[in-house]
Design a protein around this motif. Sequence first.
Motif, mmCIF file in Angstrom:
data_model
loop_
_atom_site.group_PDB
_atom_site.id
_atom_site.type_symbol
_atom_site.label_atom_id
_atom_site.label_comp_id
_atom_site.label_asym_id
_atom_site.label_seq_id
_atom_site.Cartn_x
_atom_site.Cartn_y
_atom_site.Cartn_z
ATOM 1 N N ARG A 155 -15.954 -3.933 2.596
ATOM 2 C CA ARG A 155 -16.064 -4.266 1.250
ATOM 3 C C ARG A 155 -15.852 -5.869 0.924
ATOM 4 O O ARG A 155 -15.042 -6.305 1.490
ATOM 5 C CB ARG A 155 -14.674 -3.644 0.505
ATOM 6 C CG ARG A 155 -14.650 -4.199 -0.932
ATOM 7 C CD ARG A 155 -13.258 -3.261 -1.541
ATOM 8 N NE ARG A 155 -12.071 -4.192 -0.897
ATOM 9 C CZ ARG A 155 -10.743 -3.587 -1.266
ATOM 10 N NH1 ARG A 155 -10.331 -2.606 -1.603
ATOM 11 N NH2 ARG A 155 -9.937 -4.419 -0.744
ATOM 12 N N LYS A 156 -16.604 -6.294 0.023
ATOM 13 C CA LYS A 156 -17.043 -7.718 -0.079
ATOM 14 C C LYS A 156 -16.380 -7.919 -1.616
ATOM 15 O O LYS A 156 -17.099 -7.422 -2.617
ATOM 16 C CB LYS A 156 -18.533 -7.893 -0.359
ATOM 17 C CG LYS A 156 -18.762 -9.551 -0.158
ATOM 18 C CD LYS A 156 -20.098 -9.829 0.167
ATOM 19 C CE LYS A 156 -20.471 -11.316 0.215
ATOM 20 N NZ LYS A 156 -21.962 -11.676 0.378
ATOM 21 N N TYR A 173 -15.650 -10.679 2.843
ATOM 22 C CA TYR A 173 -15.269 -9.341 3.169
ATOM 23 C C TYR A 173 -13.729 -9.131 3.411
ATOM 24 O O TYR A 173 -13.068 -10.118 4.296
ATOM 25 C CB TYR A 173 -15.816 -9.167 4.284
ATOM 26 C CG TYR A 173 -17.699 -9.073 4.232
ATOM 27 C CD1 TYR A 173 -18.122 -7.836 3.949
ATOM 28 C CD2 TYR A 173 -18.440 -10.227 4.669
ATOM 29 C CE1 TYR A 173 -19.534 -7.726 3.689
ATOM 30 C CE2 TYR A 173 -19.678 -10.049 4.306
ATOM 31 C CZ TYR A 173 -20.398 -8.971 3.888
ATOM 32 O OH TYR A 173 -21.652 -8.700 3.586
ATOM 33 N N ASP A 174 -13.099 -8.493 2.642
ATOM 34 C CA ASP A 174 -11.623 -8.397 2.684
ATOM 35 C C ASP A 174 -11.034 -7.039 3.183
ATOM 36 O O ASP A 174 -10.059 -6.886 3.526
ATOM 37 C CB ASP A 174 -11.066 -8.527 1.232
ATOM 38 C CG ASP A 174 -11.438 -7.512 0.384
ATOM 39 O OD1 ASP A 174 -12.437 -6.772 0.317
ATOM 40 O OD2 ASP A 174 -10.783 -7.274 -0.512
ATOM 41 N N LYS A 175 -12.103 -5.980 3.541
ATOM 42 C CA LYS A 175 -11.690 -4.722 4.009
ATOM 43 C C LYS A 175 -12.690 -4.194 4.948
ATOM 44 O O LYS A 175 -13.786 -4.182 4.534
ATOM 45 C CB LYS A 175 -11.141 -3.884 2.957
ATOM 46 C CG LYS A 175 -10.522 -2.781 3.455
ATOM 47 C CD LYS A 175 -9.649 -1.976 2.285
ATOM 48 C CE LYS A 175 -8.849 -0.890 2.846
ATOM 49 N NZ LYS A 175 -8.076 -0.284 1.769
ATOM 50 N N VAL A 176 -12.427 -3.583 6.163
ATOM 51 C CA VAL A 176 -13.192 -3.181 7.008
ATOM 52 C C VAL A 176 -12.810 -1.621 7.023
ATOM 53 O O VAL A 176 -11.683 -1.318 7.247
ATOM 54 C CB VAL A 176 -13.374 -3.587 8.410
ATOM 55 C CG1 VAL A 176 -14.174 -3.153 9.219
ATOM 56 C CG2 VAL A 176 -13.801 -4.988 8.155
ATOM 57 N N PRO A 207 -9.528 -9.790 7.185
ATOM 58 C CA PRO A 207 -9.860 -8.595 6.306
ATOM 59 C C PRO A 207 -8.771 -7.458 6.803
ATOM 60 O O PRO A 207 -8.164 -7.724 7.796
ATOM 61 C CB PRO A 207 -11.025 -8.047 6.639
ATOM 62 C CG PRO A 207 -11.379 -8.333 7.893
ATOM 63 C CD PRO A 207 -10.851 -9.910 8.184
ATOM 64 N N GLU A 208 -8.330 -6.487 5.893
ATOM 65 C CA GLU A 208 -7.685 -5.474 6.163
ATOM 66 C C GLU A 208 -8.575 -4.269 6.854
ATOM 67 O O GLU A 208 -9.641 -4.442 6.465
ATOM 68 C CB GLU A 208 -7.138 -4.899 4.914
ATOM 69 C CG GLU A 208 -6.274 -3.591 4.917
ATOM 70 C CD GLU A 208 -5.811 -3.139 3.405
ATOM 71 O OE1 GLU A 208 -5.336 -2.084 3.530
ATOM 72 O OE2 GLU A 208 -5.875 -3.945 2.685
ATOM 73 N N PHE A 209 -8.022 -3.653 7.869
ATOM 74 C CA PHE A 209 -8.524 -2.560 8.402
ATOM 75 C C PHE A 209 -8.268 -1.131 8.207
ATOM 76 O O PHE A 209 -6.922 -1.260 7.947
ATOM 77 C CB PHE A 209 -8.655 -2.716 10.074
ATOM 78 C CG PHE A 209 -9.639 -3.678 10.599
ATOM 79 C CD1 PHE A 209 -10.771 -3.107 11.273
ATOM 80 C CD2 PHE A 209 -9.356 -5.147 10.409
ATOM 81 C CE1 PHE A 209 -11.773 -3.946 11.690
ATOM 82 C CE2 PHE A 209 -10.275 -5.835 10.987
ATOM 83 C CZ PHE A 209 -11.458 -5.230 11.515
ATOM 84 N N LEU A 230 -12.739 4.289 -0.834
ATOM 85 C CA LEU A 230 -13.437 3.150 -1.218
ATOM 86 C C LEU A 230 -12.853 2.806 -2.433
ATOM 87 O O LEU A 230 -13.120 1.416 -2.825
ATOM 88 C CB LEU A 230 -14.812 3.378 -1.216
ATOM 89 C CG LEU A 230 -15.618 3.695 -0.043
ATOM 90 C CD1 LEU A 230 -17.175 4.061 -0.254
ATOM 91 C CD2 LEU A 230 -15.494 2.698 1.029
ATOM 92 N N LYS A 231 -12.011 3.358 -3.363
ATOM 93 C CA LYS A 231 -11.624 2.863 -4.449
ATOM 94 C C LYS A 231 -10.329 1.944 -4.153
ATOM 95 O O LYS A 231 -9.957 1.363 -5.232
ATOM 96 C CB LYS A 231 -11.335 3.910 -5.431
ATOM 97 C CG LYS A 231 -10.077 4.763 -5.364
ATOM 98 C CD LYS A 231 -9.639 5.792 -6.493
ATOM 99 C CE LYS A 231 -8.371 6.527 -6.333
ATOM 100 N NZ LYS A 231 -8.291 7.513 -7.193
#
Length: 86
Positions: A10-11, A16-19, A64-66, A84-85
């Motif tokens: 997520r960008k 990119y803050d979450k994978v 990023p958070e995983f 994804l939300k």
Amino acid sequence: RIYPDFLAARKMKDIYDKVYVLETKGEHLELNEDSTYKRAVLDICNELAVESDIEQLGIGMANPEFEFQMIDEKRWKSQLNEILKT
């Protein structure tokens, strides 16, 4: 060994803050031994991801958070939308 089916990121504001690490399972495999094992490993990965420093991975992302998830075939749309939300 687990080889995830999908990786997504997520960008937000050019960062990119979450994978997301996603493993998918067909309905016929949902409750078999391999799926149970993979769900348990992904749960452990989620716990350990909180405790880890991203720089250990050397992937050039700004901490990023995983999130590790198993996606079931019959509920993939609702599961993916829920994941994804966040």
